[in-house]
Design an enzyme around this catalytic site. Structure first.
Site, mmCIF file in Angstrom:
data_model
loop_
_atom_site.group_PDB
_atom_site.id
_atom_site.type_symbol
_atom_site.label_atom_id
_atom_site.label_comp_id
_atom_site.label_asym_id
_atom_site.label_seq_id
_atom_site.Cartn_x
_atom_site.Cartn_y
_atom_site.Cartn_z
ATOM 1 N N GLU A 262 -39.968 96.289 88.292
ATOM 2 C CA GLU A 262 -40.378 95.044 88.939
ATOM 3 C C GLU A 262 -40.848 95.347 90.349
ATOM 4 O OE1 GLU A 262 -37.492 91.893 89.120
ATOM 5 O OE2 GLU A 262 -36.627 92.416 87.166
ATOM 6 N N GLU A 313 -42.147 80.376 87.348
ATOM 7 C CA GLU A 313 -41.154 79.878 86.392
ATOM 8 C C GLU A 313 -40.287 78.814 87.058
ATOM 9 O OE1 GLU A 313 -39.346 83.331 84.139
ATOM 10 O OE2 GLU A 313 -40.658 84.423 85.536
ATOM 11 N N LYS A 316 -36.189 78.775 87.561
ATOM 12 C CA LYS A 316 -35.534 79.681 88.494
ATOM 13 C C LYS A 316 -35.096 78.893 89.730
ATOM 14 C CE LYS A 316 -37.066 84.237 87.408
ATOM 15 N NZ LYS A 316 -37.399 85.516 88.042
ATOM 16 N N GLU A 321 -38.169 82.283 94.553
ATOM 17 C CA GLU A 321 -37.939 82.753 93.185
ATOM 18 C C GLU A 321 -38.871 82.082 92.177
ATOM 19 O OE1 GLU A 321 -35.879 85.160 91.945
ATOM 20 O OE2 GLU A 321 -35.500 85.719 94.024
#
Length: 341
Positions: A262, A313, A316, A321
């Site tokens: 990541e 997303e 999250k 985030e």
């Protein structure tokens, strides 16, 4: 690109559009993390179509989602498949559970989907689940061998498993991590399998804004270099990767490769989380690895790197985030990254 070749009195048209790409996710080993913590994400088949249209050949998923694994079938896109962290204890303590896990989540897809690695957990070292990782890896490996599947097993760790990371040559596993990372590193070394490491210059920068220049974190050419003995570091990304290599060296695992599982930069949620900075960082990571120069400590080989993440997303935690995505859930770009079709 179209090339015309004369042969035996007629023209043959050869379409070789992919032969001269300056930056190709497939060629350079650059991948994307495909997270699913959103209640508004498109179906997996549409997402895989998007990946193929952009030339992405490597992805990582965080649990063995059957829809994603089915959609990847016969596409040539390789995938790192993670186990859920909550499954680590069972995978560690019960070999039959690992056998069942492989039978249900890997074996049905392995003939048509390119599964690059199985990753036992994500970012649990150090922590209450750390003690389960090695046994889970060993049980999964035995289960895969028992199923006649040649798929390596690894784990993904965060940079907080280091006790020191600056300068890179001083990289060392923390007191809380070394008891776990030493045998894990030995296992990976014996199997010839890489360690997955989540490397975020963004977080290193925001925690040290007074000492780390933003340009150094963004991999910009005007950043002042860091001198570490005979080595020179022009960016924080390579500095962090080499700190992990130094830690591996110190536990006798110098042959273990680091894959950056990541990395990314948020586009909102913080004063330095902007569209411009996120675009700059991700494009610079891709360009850096396109050079194939490797890190100062491990020159000559590009670092396999997975950008985080494919989508914003919404399930999250609020803030940065939710804003690491390259795409909105409707599959429009958040900002443009140089992934040619």
């Amino acid at each position: 690109m179209r090339i015309i070749i004369m042969r035996k009195g007629f023209y043959q048209l050869l379409f070789v559009a992919t032969c001269f790409l300056n930056i190709s996710f497939g060629v350079l080993g650059i991948g994307i993390n495909y997270g699913l913590l959103g209640d508004n994400l498109p179906p997996a088949a549409q997402v895989v179509g998007l990946l193929r249209s952009r030339g992405v050949s490597k992805i990582r998923i965080f649990d063995p989602n059957s829809d994603v694994l089915k959609a990847l079938g016969n596409t040539g896109i390789s995938v790192i498949v993670g186990t859920r962290n909550e499954d680590l204890e069972s995978l560690s303590k019960d070999p039959s559970y690992a056998t069942k896990w492989v039978k249900e989540h890997i074996a049905p897809y392995a003939s048509s989907t390119k599964i690059a690695y199985v990753s036992a957990g994500n970012e649990v070292i150090p922590g209450p689940l750390a003690d389960y990782v090695l046994n889970a890896m060993q049980n999964l490996y035995a289960a895969l061998v028992g199923a006649n599947l040649n798929i390596p097993v690894t784990t993904a760790v965060a940079m907080n498993m280091l006790g020191n990371s600056y300068p890179p040559s001083a990289g060392v596993f923390s007191d809380d991590s070394i008891v776990f990372m030493t045998p894990i590193s030995t296992f990976l070394s014996q199997q010839g399998t890489p360690l997955l490491v989540n490397v975020y210059p963004y977080f290193a920068y925001v925690g040290n804004r007074d000492t780390v220049p933003l340009s150094y974190a963004l991999l910009q050419h005007n950043a002042p270099p860091v001198i570490d003995g005979s080595l020179q570091y022009d960016n924080l990304f390579h500095s962090m990767v080499d700190a992990v290599y130094s830690a591996l060296d110190k536990v006798g695992a110098s042959g273990v490769e680091v894959i950056v599982s990541e990395t990314g930069w948020p586009s909102s949620g913080d004063q330095d989380a902007t569209y411009g900075n996120a675009q700059t960082y991700n494009n610079n990571v891709i360009a850096l690895e396109s050079s194939r120069k490797g890190t100062p400590k491990r020159p000559g080989k590009a670092v396999q790197t997975y950008i985080f993440a494919l989508f914003n997303e919404n399930m999250k935690p609020a803030g940065t985030e939710q804003n690491f995505g390259l795409y909105h859930p409707d599959m429009t770009e958040v900002y443009h990254v140089n992934i040619p079709a």
